[in-house]
Enzyme design. Structure first.
Site, PDB file in Angstrom:
ATOM      1  CG  HIS A   1     -10.268   0.311 -19.864  1.00 27.35           C
ATOM      2  ND1 HIS A   1     -10.194  -0.637 -18.871  1.00 27.35           N
ATOM      3  CD2 HIS A   1      -9.379  -0.063 -20.810  1.00 27.35           C
ATOM      4  CE1 HIS A   1      -9.287  -1.543 -19.200  1.00 27.35           C
ATOM      5  NE2 HIS A   1      -8.774  -1.213 -20.377  1.00 27.35           N
TER       6      HIS A   1
ATOM      7  CE1 TYR B   1      -2.064   2.125 -20.373  1.00 25.23           C
ATOM      8  CE2 TYR B   1      -1.613  -0.114 -19.651  1.00 25.23           C
ATOM      9  CZ  TYR B   1      -2.434   0.803 -20.280  1.00 25.23           C
ATOM     10  OH  TYR B   1      -3.623   0.392 -20.819  1.00 25.23           O
ATOM     11  CD  GLU B   2      -5.132   4.260 -17.293  1.00 29.29           C
ATOM     12  OE1 GLU B   2      -6.016   5.099 -17.485  1.00 29.29           O
ATOM     13  OE2 GLU B   2      -5.344   3.172 -16.722  1.00 29.29           O
TER      14      GLU B   2
ATOM     15  CG  ASN C   1      -1.446 -10.193 -28.227  1.00 29.45           C
ATOM     16  OD1 ASN C   1      -2.316  -9.747 -27.463  1.00 29.45           O
ATOM     17  ND2 ASN C   1      -0.170 -10.162 -27.952  1.00 29.45           N
TER      18      ASN C   1
ATOM     19  CG  HIS D   1      -4.074  -0.108 -17.262  1.00 26.58           C
ATOM     20  ND1 HIS D   1      -5.228   0.520 -17.684  1.00 26.58           N
ATOM     21  CD2 HIS D   1      -4.198  -1.418 -17.581  1.00 26.58           C
ATOM     22  CE1 HIS D   1      -6.029  -0.384 -18.240  1.00 26.58           C
ATOM     23  NE2 HIS D   1      -5.433  -1.562 -18.195  1.00 26.58           N
TER      24      HIS D   1
ATOM     25  CB  ALA E   1      -6.961  -7.991 -23.206  1.00 24.51           C
TER      26      ALA E   1
ATOM     27  CG  MET F   1       0.818  -3.874 -20.313  1.00 22.25           C
ATOM     28  SD  MET F   1       0.698  -2.551 -21.514  1.00 22.25           S
ATOM     29  CE  MET F   1       1.585  -3.271 -22.897  1.00 22.25           C
ATOM     30  CB  SER F   2      -4.125  -4.898 -15.960  1.00 25.06           C
ATOM     31  OG  SER F   2      -4.580  -6.140 -16.438  1.00 25.06           O
TER      32      SER F   2
ATOM     33  CB  SER G   1      -8.678  -4.081 -22.895  1.00 27.35           C
ATOM     34  OG  SER G   1      -7.682  -3.401 -22.196  1.00 27.35           O
TER      35      SER G   1
ATOM     36  CG  HIS H   1      -5.456  -0.449 -27.130  1.00 26.89           C
ATOM     37  ND1 HIS H   1      -5.331  -1.245 -26.008  1.00 26.89           N
ATOM     38  CD2 HIS H   1      -6.550   0.322 -26.903  1.00 26.89           C
ATOM     39  CE1 HIS H   1      -6.293  -0.959 -25.139  1.00 26.89           C
ATOM     40  NE2 HIS H   1      -7.045  -0.006 -25.666  1.00 26.89           N
TER      41      HIS H   1
HETATM   42  N1  HPA Z   1       1.553  -7.733 -23.945  1.00 26.17           N
HETATM   43  C1  HPA Z   1       1.188  -6.956 -22.917  1.00 26.17           C
HETATM   44  N2  HPA Z   1      -0.064  -6.647 -22.667  1.00 26.17           N
HETATM   45  C2  HPA Z   1      -1.012  -7.151 -23.459  1.00 26.17           C
HETATM   46  C3  HPA Z   1      -0.707  -7.963 -24.543  1.00 26.17           C
HETATM   47  C4  HPA Z   1       0.652  -8.275 -24.791  1.00 26.17           C
HETATM   48  O1  HPA Z   1       1.016  -8.986 -25.741  1.00 26.17           O
HETATM   49  N3  HPA Z   1      -1.874  -8.317 -25.139  1.00 26.17           N
HETATM   50  C5  HPA Z   1      -2.854  -7.719 -24.415  1.00 26.17           C
HETATM   51  N4  HPA Z   1      -2.340  -7.019 -23.405  1.00 26.17           N
END
Ligand code: HPA
Length: 273
Positions: free
Chosen positions: A62, A86-87, A236, A84, A114, A212-213, A31, A248
């Site tokens: 992306h 989740y897509e 984060n 991903h 990320a 998530m990847s 990302s 996001h």
């Molecule tokens: N959780 C899941 N996926 C992420 C996060 C997170 O805190 N930050 C960036 N991708």
């Protein structure tokens, strides 16, 4: 031979016909991290949507473009944008670009992402070298008939993120004055962020990062007997017991600020191998 393998073979042929002949390294960018290598000599660029059977990126940040070129004397294939679970993609869909790369001759996978920081020493904007992962997606790209031409049925996970390359990255980062640390990446399905209880669990089971990847790609690459390098940008910080409230947009914003150092690190790494 499975139909999946026929798809992989035909897309490999398509890419060869389009001048993507001999990549040695595949780079999958996460990302907010589109290609901005300083010394990348572009040979060919293709939109994912123009490549038969290639998945397409649906997530903001992306780009959805495959680039083939060289960094010094190494031929590099770059995925600007990844897929991903989740897509709605299956783990097997996510493995397709890796398996195509294997047939094209790729020996090394470099993945970036990320991630949320769980380790309390990780700060927003830090670059972390992934030293192991926990696959919590409940999915695996290797289920179903094994593709013998790609790899063996039972894939060992020892030295998953090649230790020699991690050590090399630590040294390169020191010489460039870039701070890096190492940690375990927990890959979740998403797309919801983690609950407070889930973050407590993740910390308890030894995760330093959450995202998530990456895990499906890395499992597919290990099956294909590739050396693997994984790099996360901490976008984060998360704390046990407190639900994540990151967005996001924040993830993209923080990731893009750390991108110049990340690109420098990868570029020097590629030159050094
Ligand atoms: N959780 C899941 N996926 C992420 C996060 C997170 O805190 N930050 C960036 N991708």
């Amino acid at each position: 031979m499975t139909s999946n393998y026929r798809i992989i073979q035909s897309t490999t042929d398509f890419l060869k016909e389009n001048g993507i002949t001999s990549p040695e390294i595949l780079v999958i960018l996460g990302s907010g991290q589109n290609n901005c290598f300083r010394n990348f000599n572009l040979i060919k660029s293709l939109k994912y949507s123009d490549i038969p059977h290639f998945p397409t990126s649906t997530v903001k940040g992306h780009k959805g473009e495959l680039q083939y070129g060289s960094i010094e004397n190494k031929n590099v294939l770059i995925m600007n944008g990844r897929f991903h679970l989740y897509e709605g993609y299956s783990a097997k869909d996510i493995a397709i670009p890796i398996q195509i790369s294997k047939l094209l001759g790729v020996k090394i996978l470099i993945v970036t992402n990320a991630a949320g920081g769980i380790n309390r020493y990780f700060k927003t904007g830090d670059i972390i070298i992934i030293n192991d992962h926990i696959n919590l997606t409940g999915q695996n790209p290797l289920i179903g008939p094994n593709i013998e031409d790609i790899g063996e049925r039972f894939t060992v996970m020892n030295n998953l993120y090649t230790i020699e390359y991690r050590n090399k990255l630590v040294n390169i980062a020191a010489s460039l004055g870039i701070k890096v640390m190492q940690g375990v990446y927990a890959g979740l399905l998403g797309p919801n962020l983690e609950t407070g209880a889930e973050l407590t669990m993740l910390k308890t089971i030894g995760a330093d990062l959450v995202g998530m990847s990456t895990v499906a790609e890395v499992v597919a690459a290990k099956h294909a007997n590739m050396e693997i390098v994984g790099l996360s940008i901490v976008t984060n910080s998360e704390f046990p017991g407190k639900a994540s409230d990151t967005s996001h947009d924040k993830v993209i914003d923080v990731a893009s600020k750390a991108v110049p150092n990340l690109m420098k690190l990868i570029e020097e790494f590629i030159k050094s191998i």
